[in-house]
Motif scaffolding. Structure first.
Motif, PDB file in Angstrom:
ATOM      1  N   ALA A 474       0.905  -1.263   0.073  1.00  0.00           N
ATOM      2  CA  ALA A 474      -0.062   0.268  -0.150  1.00  0.00           C
ATOM      3  C   ALA A 474       0.835   1.112   0.065  1.00  0.00           C
ATOM      4  N   SER A 475       0.392   2.304  -0.504  1.00  0.00           N
ATOM      5  CA  SER A 475       0.994   3.633  -0.582  1.00  0.00           C
ATOM      6  C   SER A 475       1.550   4.195   0.675  1.00  0.00           C
ATOM      7  N   ALA A 476       2.332   5.147   0.748  1.00  0.00           N
ATOM      8  CA  ALA A 476       2.739   5.783   2.101  1.00  0.00           C
ATOM      9  C   ALA A 476       1.771   6.635   2.628  1.00  0.00           C
ATOM     10  N   ALA A 477       0.769   6.992   1.788  1.00  0.00           N
ATOM     11  CA  ALA A 477      -0.454   7.888   2.143  1.00  0.00           C
ATOM     12  C   ALA A 477      -1.409   7.071   2.755  1.00  0.00           C
ATOM     13  N   SER A 478      -1.518   5.864   2.616  1.00  0.00           N
ATOM     14  CA  SER A 478      -2.650   4.963   3.031  1.00  0.00           C
ATOM     15  C   SER A 478      -2.692   4.696   4.388  1.00  0.00           C
ATOM     16  N   THR A 479      -3.861   4.774   4.945  1.00  0.00           N
ATOM     17  CA  THR A 479      -4.100   4.265   6.301  1.00  0.00           C
ATOM     18  C   THR A 479      -5.122   3.250   6.626  1.00  0.00           C
ATOM     19  N   THR A 480      -5.577   2.753   5.465  1.00  0.00           N
ATOM     20  CA  THR A 480      -6.553   1.621   5.761  1.00  0.00           C
ATOM     21  C   THR A 480      -6.175   0.802   4.389  1.00  0.00           C
ATOM     22  N   PHE A 481      -6.668  -0.579   4.398  1.00  0.00           N
ATOM     23  CA  PHE A 481      -6.382  -1.510   3.364  1.00  0.00           C
ATOM     24  C   PHE A 481      -7.567  -2.591   3.426  1.00  0.00           C
ATOM     25  N   THR A 482      -8.152  -3.060   2.312  1.00  0.00           N
ATOM     26  CA  THR A 482      -9.129  -4.024   2.374  1.00  0.00           C
ATOM     27  C   THR A 482      -8.596  -5.442   1.624  1.00  0.00           C
ATOM     28  N   ILE A 483      -8.293  -6.441   2.095  1.00  0.00           N
ATOM     29  CA  ILE A 483      -7.995  -7.756   1.910  1.00  0.00           C
ATOM     30  C   ILE A 483      -9.101  -8.444   1.296  1.00  0.00           C
ATOM     31  N   SER A 484      -9.185  -8.497  -0.027  1.00  0.00           N
ATOM     32  CA  SER A 484     -10.378  -9.285  -0.648  1.00  0.00           C
ATOM     33  C   SER A 484     -10.351 -10.674  -0.857  1.00  0.00           C
ATOM     34  N   ASN A 485     -11.146 -11.254  -1.634  1.00  0.00           N
ATOM     35  CA  ASN A 485     -11.059 -12.684  -2.161  1.00  0.00           C
ATOM     36  C   ASN A 485     -10.585 -13.711  -1.153  1.00  0.00           C
ATOM     37  N   LEU A 486     -11.227 -13.567   0.105  1.00  0.00           N
ATOM     38  CA  LEU A 486     -10.739 -14.590   1.153  1.00  0.00           C
ATOM     39  C   LEU A 486     -11.443 -15.490   1.264  1.00  0.00           C
ATOM     40  N   ARG A 487     -11.509 -16.738   2.046  1.00  0.00           N
ATOM     41  CA  ARG A 487     -12.116 -17.792   2.085  1.00  0.00           C
ATOM     42  C   ARG A 487     -13.253 -17.379   3.300  1.00  0.00           C
ATOM     43  N   GLU A 488     -14.582 -17.716   3.275  1.00  0.00           N
ATOM     44  CA  GLU A 488     -15.317 -17.408   4.192  1.00  0.00           C
ATOM     45  C   GLU A 488     -15.230 -18.541   5.615  1.00  0.00           C
TER      46      GLU A 488
END
Length: 645
Positions: A474-488
């Protein structure tokens, strides 16, 4: 010249008519013809004072459109409700007719306006077939009729009438619905002649009879009602119990392997029988067990139960040789939890300091560390110790550090992180305030506090049990990140590391578990006969289908059926009489199978039919009381099947 033809092909000159056209006309529409009729069309060229040559063609008009989708919508004892789809076109109306068998040669006829699409024929005879026809009426005349055969209902008694699960002052009545019935009359009479009854509408197939006397015999009858007509009566006898069941049953102090069960004392009880075992969804993790307790006992500690398992238990009150109704309760043991908030708080060239959060139920912690080519070293720490300095390490070496909680003789799941020791380089400041912001079925959103001087953040994630580690920057300006395509329904360990150019700082580790896929609710076996049963369930939104499976309880061969998303019931045939079957259902989300729902059902006409307890209040009982009834019958059925086989 326009001339109709007879059925034998002769010109009907008396009905001939003429249409005059202007010289510049090359097409014309001939109107006001009769449907389904042959016509001879002759065209003459007209000159001044002279009739030129002619051309002739023979054509046939089409039939008037008929009514479509003519069907019986509802059958009654003395009536049939019909429906149809009107044809396209200008309609005058419809005519329905039906022969009367009791009056030969007489036909029932009824004219309807053109804007209706249903009609009720009444004053018919019970249990009789009728041939009914309908045709559309146009200004030009009627269309050809279409017909169907409908049959009125037969006046039948209630079947599968069960009166059971008696207490000191109540009994339960349950029956199979009768097609076409508008309601039911339920009557109960004591041996001394006292009679009471209740009228129920057609939505009922269960009723709790209350206000009875303890230890008394009652005759219970039921008959269906069809409007103003009462159907045949079905009768059965039942006796209330001499003494009552417990009123409260609690499960407390639940851990990974123990639970405390307590209940109120029942006056006059000579003892109690406690039975417990995993619920169907957790079958195989533990075996069903039961034990007898004396009449003065009101508390018992269950030991050596399986961790992370849902149990159902039932307490029966004993009055000598008489066994009272069971009172159920459910509980779930704690899982062997993984250590949370495991992270590196500082490091040098020869030492790494780690810390973690406490875990309820852990007796100690096992901490181990090693390099890629080194021998693992480990150290056991007391449960009150929540940090540790690993010393005597090699400079500029990558160490994998692992920790797990210990529960007596069992170790919980491991959680690991990696750290590079430094030489004389200035360590990179760790990311602060890393936390899980949101969790979905297939996603996890993280947030953190912005770290000065970094060029970006590396987010890595891996499932606890199995799977490949994945990462993204993630970029240096980021403070959030969403991890997608995970197993339920999967636990993940997630690391957030600061990046300064090509250097990676110390990771901060968090753990999270994705949400479960919705499971099928209200799964029940209804209307069981001696060779079949109808499975019913509450539809699940968003599914692509259902996977239905069943097998005999004593064999491993399983039959399956994949159903579309529009199904909410399914009839299974060719089952063995008197045998108990395991039925399971899973919702399908594309290629992903959702969680399993399981029921047990014995195949016989008098077997206990389960239904969704969430609707139990409609029948005059609470959901807790319904659980008493369902689990009591379930345990008795399974114990009887095991003894038989």
């Amino acid at each position: 010249m326009i001339t109709p033809l007879s059925p034998k092909g002769y010109l009907l000159s008396t009905q001939q008519r003429q249409l005059d056209l202007k010289a510049d006309v090359s097409t014309a529409i001939v109107m006001e013809l009769s449907p389904n009729t042959d016509y001879s069309l002759t065209l003459y060229a007209v000159y001044p004072k002279l009739l030129g040559s002619s051309a002739m063609v023979t054509v046939k008009t089409t039939s008037l459109p008929k009514v479509s989708n003519f069907r019986v919508i509802e059958e009654g004892l003395f009536s049939l409700r019909l429906g149809w789809t009107p044809p396209v076109g200008k309609l005058v109306g419809f005519k329905i007719f039906i022969p009367r068998s009791n009056r030969p040669g007489f036909t029932y006829e009824h004219l309807l306006s053109g804007d209706v699409s249903s009609h009720v024929i009444d004053s018919l005879e019970e249990d009789k077939k009728y041939t009914i026809s309908i045709y559309a009426i146009y200004p030009q005349g009627p269309s050809e009729p279409i017909s169907l055969v409908g049959k009125t209902l037969k006046l039948v008694p209630v079947k599968q009438f069960l009166v059971q699960n008696a207490t000191t002052d109540t009994v339960q009545a349950r029956w199979a619905s009768v097609k076409g019935a508008t309601g039911y009359r339920l009557t109960w009479a004591s041996a001394d002649g006292h009679i009471e009854n209740v009228n129920l509408d057609d939505s009922f197939n269960f009723y709790m009879i209350q206000g009875l006397h303890a230890g008394s015999e009652y005759t219970v009858t039921i008959n269906p009602i069809f409007g103003d007509i009462e159907g045949p009566v079905t009768t059965t006898d039942v006796k209330t119990l001499e003494s009552s069941a417990v009123q409260t049953l609690k499960v407390s102090a639940v851990s990974t392997s123990t639970a405390v069960v307590s209940w109120n004392s029942v006056p006059g009880a000579t003892g109690y029988r406690l039975a417990w075992g995993p619920t169907p969804e957790f079958a195989g993790r533990d075996r069903p067990r039961q034990l007898a307790l004396n009449g003065s006992t009101t508390e018992y500690q269950l030991k050596n139960v399986a961790h992370d398992t849902e149990y159902v238990l039932t307490l029966y009150v004993l009055f000598g040789s008489v066994v009272g109704p069971g009172f159920p309760a459910t509980f779930r043991t704690s899982p062997l939890g993984y250590v949370s908030n495991f992270k590196v708080i500082s490091y040098t060239s020869t030492a790494i300091d780690v810390e973690w959060s406490s875990i309820v139920g852990a007796t100690e912690y096992k901490l181990s560390w090693k390099t890629d080519d080194g021998t693992p070293q480990f150290h056991y720490l007391d449960r009150n110790v929540l940090s540790y300095k690993i010393k005597d390490l090699n400079p500029q070496s990558i160490y994998t550090i692992t920790i797990c909680a210990v529960y007596g003789n069992s170790e919980g799941p491991e959680i690991s992180l990696s750290q590079l020791t430094v030489s004389d380089s200035e360590p990179i400041q760790a990311v602060r305030e890393v936390k899980v912001l949101d969790i979905g079925v297939n996603s996890i959103t993280l947030s953190w506090r912005k770290t000065p001087g970094v060029s970006g953040y590396k987010i890595s994630w891996i499932p606890f049990l199995w799977g490949d580690e994945k990462s993204q920057v993630a970029s240096a300006a980021s403070t959030t990140f969403t991890i997608s395509n995970l197993r339920e329904s999967t636990a993940y360990k997630i690391q957030v590391s600061p990046l300064v150019g090509s250097r990676e700082g110390s990771p901060v580790l968090v753990t999270a578990r994705t949400l479960d896929l919705p499971k099928v609710e209200g799964f029940a076996a209804l209307n069981t006969t001696d060779s079949s049963t109808i499975l019913n369930w509450t539809p699940v939104a968003g599914v692509s289908g259902y996977l239905l499976s069943w097998r005999h309880i004593s064999v491993l061969e399983t039959k399956t059926e994949t159903l579309g998303p529009g199904f909410f019931s399914y009839k299974i045939r060719d089952l063995q009489y008197g045998r108990t079957y395991i039925f399971t259902i899973r919702p399908l989300y594309g290629e992903v199978e959702g969680p399993i729902s399981t029921i047990y059902q014995r195949i016989c006409k008098t077997s206990f039919n389960y239904f969704n307890y969430t609707s139990s209040t409609r029948y005059g009982i609470s959901p807790v009381k319904y659980l008493v009834l369902v689990w009591d019958a379930f345990l008795k059925q399974i114990i009887a099947e095991i003894l038989k086989e």
